[in-house]
Design an enzyme around this catalytic site. Structure first.
Site, PDB file in Angstrom:
ATOM      1  N   GLY A 153     -55.502  24.646  15.178  1.00  0.00           N
ATOM      2  CA  GLY A 153     -57.250  24.172  15.281  1.00  0.00           C
ATOM      3  C   GLY A 153     -57.875  25.100  14.593  1.00  0.00           C
ATOM      4  O   GLY A 153     -57.365  25.327  13.158  1.00  0.00           O
ATOM      5  N   GLY A 154     -59.033  25.141  14.516  1.00  0.00           N
ATOM      6  CA  GLY A 154     -59.941  26.698  13.840  1.00  0.00           C
ATOM      7  C   GLY A 154     -59.261  27.417  14.030  1.00  0.00           C
ATOM      8  O   GLY A 154     -59.435  28.839  13.106  1.00  0.00           O
TER       9      GLY A 154
ATOM     10  N   GLY B  26     -58.046  23.989 -25.427  1.00  0.00           N
ATOM     11  CA  GLY B  26     -59.096  24.319 -24.083  1.00  0.00           C
ATOM     12  C   GLY B  26     -58.145  25.522 -23.505  1.00  0.00           C
ATOM     13  O   GLY B  26     -59.026  26.825 -22.621  1.00  0.00           O
ATOM     14  N   ALA B  27     -56.914  25.047 -23.126  1.00  0.00           N
ATOM     15  CA  ALA B  27     -56.131  26.332 -22.367  1.00  0.00           C
ATOM     16  C   ALA B  27     -56.385  27.705 -23.253  1.00  0.00           C
ATOM     17  O   ALA B  27     -56.391  28.991 -22.293  1.00  0.00           O
ATOM     18  CB  ALA B  27     -55.229  25.731 -22.103  1.00  0.00           C
TER      19      ALA B  27
HETATM   20  C1  HXC Z   1     -55.761  27.880  26.963  1.00  0.00           C
HETATM   21  C2  HXC Z   1     -53.272  28.127  26.062  1.00  0.00           C
HETATM   22  C3  HXC Z   1     -53.419  27.539  24.619  1.00  0.00           C
HETATM   23  C4  HXC Z   1     -55.328  27.088  24.459  1.00  0.00           C
HETATM   24  C5  HXC Z   1     -51.487  27.421  24.789  1.00  0.00           C
HETATM   25  N1  HXC Z   1     -52.372  27.565  26.471  1.00  0.00           N
HETATM   26  N2  HXC Z   1     -52.846  26.686  24.301  1.00  0.00           N
HETATM   27  N3  HXC Z   1     -54.412  28.477  27.208  1.00  0.00           N
HETATM   28  N4  HXC Z   1     -56.151  27.670  25.730  1.00  0.00           N
HETATM   29  N5  HXC Z   1     -55.671  26.553  23.350  1.00  0.00           N
HETATM   30  C6  HXC Z   1     -51.426  27.988  27.193  1.00  0.00           C
HETATM   31  C7  HXC Z   1     -51.080  28.009  27.646  1.00  0.00           C
HETATM   32  O1  HXC Z   1     -51.477  26.914  28.669  1.00  0.00           O
HETATM   33  C8  HXC Z   1     -49.373  28.242  28.766  1.00  0.00           C
HETATM   34  O2  HXC Z   1     -50.229  29.015  30.269  1.00  0.00           O
HETATM   35  C9  HXC Z   1     -48.865  29.280  27.310  1.00  0.00           C
HETATM   36  O3  HXC Z   1     -50.526  29.937  26.352  1.00  0.00           O
HETATM   37  C10 HXC Z   1     -47.947  28.898  26.155  1.00  0.00           C
HETATM   38  O4  HXC Z   1     -47.843  27.352  26.189  1.00  0.00           O
HETATM   39  P1  HXC Z   1     -47.133  27.082  26.438  1.00  0.00           P
HETATM   40  O5  HXC Z   1     -47.596  25.818  25.393  1.00  0.00           O
HETATM   41  O6  HXC Z   1     -46.105  26.988  26.899  1.00  0.00           O
HETATM   42  O7  HXC Z   1     -45.904  27.759  24.745  1.00  0.00           O
HETATM   43  P2  HXC Z   1     -45.741  26.693  23.894  1.00  0.00           P
HETATM   44  O8  HXC Z   1     -44.438  25.402  24.117  1.00  0.00           O
HETATM   45  O9  HXC Z   1     -44.730  27.749  22.472  1.00  0.00           O
HETATM   46  O10 HXC Z   1     -46.251  26.025  22.438  1.00  0.00           O
HETATM   47  C11 HXC Z   1     -47.249  26.999  21.337  1.00  0.00           C
HETATM   48  C12 HXC Z   1     -48.118  26.321  21.552  1.00  0.00           C
HETATM   49  C13 HXC Z   1     -48.919  25.071  22.773  1.00  0.00           C
HETATM   50  C14 HXC Z   1     -47.707  24.543  20.628  1.00  0.00           C
HETATM   51  C15 HXC Z   1     -48.782  26.632  20.872  1.00  0.00           C
HETATM   52  O11 HXC Z   1     -49.341  25.866  24.188  1.00  0.00           O
HETATM   53  C16 HXC Z   1     -49.791  24.115  21.843  1.00  0.00           C
HETATM   54  O12 HXC Z   1     -49.970  22.827  21.314  1.00  0.00           O
HETATM   55  N6  HXC Z   1     -51.431  24.535  21.792  1.00  0.00           N
HETATM   56  C17 HXC Z   1     -52.554  23.869  21.731  1.00  0.00           C
HETATM   57  C18 HXC Z   1     -52.662  23.820  20.501  1.00  0.00           C
HETATM   58  C19 HXC Z   1     -53.730  23.751  19.725  1.00  0.00           C
HETATM   59  O13 HXC Z   1     -54.192  22.623  19.825  1.00  0.00           O
HETATM   60  N7  HXC Z   1     -54.905  24.258  19.516  1.00  0.00           N
HETATM   61  C20 HXC Z   1     -55.927  24.077  18.796  1.00  0.00           C
HETATM   62  C21 HXC Z   1     -57.238  24.030  20.333  1.00  0.00           C
HETATM   63  S1  HXC Z   1     -58.875  23.319  19.753  1.00  0.00           S
HETATM   64  P3  HXC Z   1     -48.578  29.099  30.640  1.00  0.00           P
HETATM   65  O14 HXC Z   1     -50.053  29.856  32.055  1.00  0.00           O
HETATM   66  O15 HXC Z   1     -48.028  27.747  31.324  1.00  0.00           O
HETATM   67  O16 HXC Z   1     -48.414  30.331  30.689  1.00  0.00           O
HETATM   68  C22 HXC Z   1     -59.324  24.446  17.945  1.00  0.00           C
HETATM   69  C23 HXC Z   1     -60.247  24.241  17.506  1.00  0.00           C
HETATM   70  C24 HXC Z   1     -61.133  25.685  17.513  1.00  0.00           C
HETATM   71  O17 HXC Z   1     -58.386  25.838  18.546  1.00  0.00           O
HETATM   72  C25 HXC Z   1     -62.409  24.924  16.433  1.00  0.00           C
HETATM   73  C26 HXC Z   1     -62.595  26.833  15.769  1.00  0.00           C
HETATM   74  C27 HXC Z   1     -63.752  26.224  14.838  1.00  0.00           C
END
Ligand code: HXC
Length: 511
Positions: free
Chosen positions: A167-168, A401-402
């Site tokens: 993401g971001g 040009g290069a």
């Molecule tokens: C809160 C999060 C989180 C998030 C992971 N966790 N991502 N908590 N916010 N963005 C937490 C999970 O709930 C979990 O908590 C722990 O971290 C580990 O995550 P898992 O999923 O169990 O780990 P894994 O299987 O290794 O997968 C990792 C991952 C997945 C691929 C990164 O967690 C995932 O897809 N996360 C979301 C990624 C995403 O879409 N991010 C974009 C967010 S939007 P527990 O308590 O169960 O251990 C964004 C926009 C910002 O970023 C824009 C700014 C300009």
């Protein structure tokens, strides 16, 4: 005196997201955020700040999920005795996700690094914006981006990608000067699930944004490391070539490599057929100190080579066409790659050495529709705006040009040399003959033979370095074996260069 509360809190903090989570990481062969900061710095020099920061979020019972340090380890330490600031995401705490308290910790070390004028290193391993914190986490990211931009060109910013970067979260590394990716890491704006939902395309994490993809296809990353340790080795190597800020010169490195060393083998290095490829990296390694060359973006846009080396102990940035790939033509990616590298070197007082063997720009609709005009203009702009010492060697072709774009005298290069077999002309003999001798060829009894004869005539007349040298566009025609000695002599003669540009807010590079 005993300070039980401090001791208790410190040991709680060092557990990150808890023993269980840390054990899970170990099983996956991953280092913890704490181990990583210890390893990037000289032994025992890391000092942490803000270990007791926690978030203030109450959404979704988050008040019961507080961790000391809030999922990011920040502080400073020494890399080869030079100060640097660091932040290191802790995936064991809420997946390393970023909320406001986390972001402010990162901002604090970025501000300190900028005030002190030292590099900032970011170790990224995060699930992105902390979903429970909503807009606060978006705000936190933007605070970081804003600082990335303010620090750009003032202090070196280096990103290590050691896990997910989604993401971001990708935009802060994208704004930094170098991205070093471990093979187990991945970066993407939208993950495989969203991709599938929106486009029905099925793709794995690795194929979407793995280290290979970003080093070979997208050009987002600059280095690939087989494991986390290798990331640290690359970081240290890179550090050795660059200064701590834009007001300092890069560190000099003592060398036993003789500045007067000749490169005899280069005299017969070029193939007799001017259309055959040869290995440009061999020339680079022959010429620079101790054959030590750190190539940047080695696996992307291979028609151009960029990287760091030293001449006479001075750090230099090398930009070289690569005849072994697409005959060394300039295309969109090659221009982008070289442009960004040239601008980095210029920001940080690293002289530029350009090795030219370029038959022109890559023709075709792909390139024209993709905007080769504006991408080529970027590289031209970058060389032209650069005020560091600029040296050029034309080894063979410099067409059209290069020729202009590749650090020509006309863009402000300080010393331009050509090897005796250099061909400097508007275009290659065959193409040129087809245009200017069109009638003669058409009227001939044997057009093919006539074309070959006229091309030969053209080559003799125009495709040599002496016309450019007679006008002072080339400062001298040199024997290939003298390349190192001439470059070192020229560098010594221009290393103290200071050049100003008209005052303005900033230029408008055609990005
Ligand atoms: C809160 C999060 C989180 C998030 C992971 N966790 N991502 N908590 N916010 N963005 C937490 C999970 O709930 C979990 O908590 C722990 O971290 C580990 O995550 P898992 O999923 O169990 O780990 P894994 O299987 O290794 O997968 C990792 C991952 C997945 C691929 C990164 O967690 C995932 O897809 N996360 C979301 C990624 C995403 O879409 N991010 C974009 C967010 S939007 P527990 O308590 O169960 O251990 C964004 C926009 C910002 O970023 C824009 C700014 C300009």
């Amino acid at each position: 005196m005993d300070f039980p509360e401090l001791k208790k809190k410190t040991s709680e903090h060092l557990l990150g997201g808890g023993t269980l989570k840390q054990q899970e990481r170990k099983k996956k062969g991953k280092l913890t955020a704490f181990e990583r900061v210890e390893l990037i710095f000289d032994s025992g020099t890391f000092t942490e700040i803000d270990p007791f920061v926690t978030h203030e979020c109450h959404n979704f019972e988050m008040q019961d999920r507080k961790f000391l340090g809030d999922g990011v380890v920040t502080g400073y330490g020494m890399i080869d005795n030079r100060l640097a600031y660091v932040f290191s995401h802790d995936f064991t705490v809420l997946g390393g996700s970023l909320g406001m308290a986390f972001a402010l910790k990162v901002c604090k070390v970025m501000d300190l690094a900028l005030k002190q004028g030292v590099p900032i290193v970011g170790i990224n391993d995060s699930g992105g914006a902390r979903i429970q914190e909503g807009v606060d986490s978006l705000a936190g990211y933007a605070e970081i981006f804003h600082r990335n931009v303010k620090a750009s060109g003032v202090i070196p910013q280096i990103s290590l990608i050691m896990g997910p970067c989604a993401g971001g979260a990708v935009y802060s590394p994208a704004l930094t000067d170098f991205v070093i990716m471990s093979r187990s890491a991945y970066m993407f704006v939208t993950g495989p699930e969203v991709v599938k939902e929106v486009t029905e395309e099925k793709v794995t994490f690795e194929d979407l944004g793995g280290a290979e993809i970003h080093n070979k296809k997208s050009g987002v990353a600059h280095f690939i490391a087989n494991d986390e340790q290798e990331c640290f080795t690359i970081l240290r190597n890179l550090f050795s070539f660059i200064p701590s800020n834009n007001l300092e010169n890069p560190p000099r490195a003592a060398t036993k490599d003789d500045p007067k060393r000749k490169n005899e083998s280069l005299n017969s290095f070029l193939p007799s057929n001017p259309n055959r490829p040869y290995n440009m990296e061999t020339i680079i390694k022959q010429v620079v100190d101790d054959a030590n060359f750190l190539e940047v973006q080695k696996y992307w846009a291979n028609n151009i080579i960029v990287g760091f080396a030293r001449l006479d102990g001075n750090s230099v940035g090398i930009v070289a066409n690569n005849p072994e790939h697409l005959a060394g033509v300039l295309d969109i990616d090659a221009c982008d790659k070289a442009c960004r590298f040239v601008r980095f070197c210029d920001c940080f007082n690293i002289p530029l050495i350009t090795l030219v063997d370029v038959p022109g720009f890559l023709p075709g609709t792909n390139q024209e529709w993709g905007g080769i005009i504006r991408h080529g203009a970027k590289l031209l702009y970058a060389f032209s705006e650069a005020t560091v010492p600029k040296l050029t060697i034309i080894t063979r072709k410099a067409y059209g040009g290069a020729y202009d774009v590749m650090n020509s005298k006309h863009l402000g290069a300080d010393y331009n040399f050509a090897w005796p077999k250099a061909e400097i002309a508007v275009m290659g003999p065959e193409g040129a003959s087809n245009i200017i001798f069109k009638q003669l060829i058409r009227q001939s009894d044997d057009p093919q033979k006539k074309r070959a004869e006229l091309a030969k005539e053209y080559r003799l007349k125009f495709a040599n370095p002496y016309i450019a040298a007679s006008k002072g566009y080339i400062d001298n025609v040199i024997e290939p074996e003298e390349t190192r000695t001439r470059l070192i002599s020229a560098l010594r003669a221009i290393i103290r260069k200071r050049e100003d540009r008209p005052r303005r807010k900033h230029g408008n590079i055609p990005v």
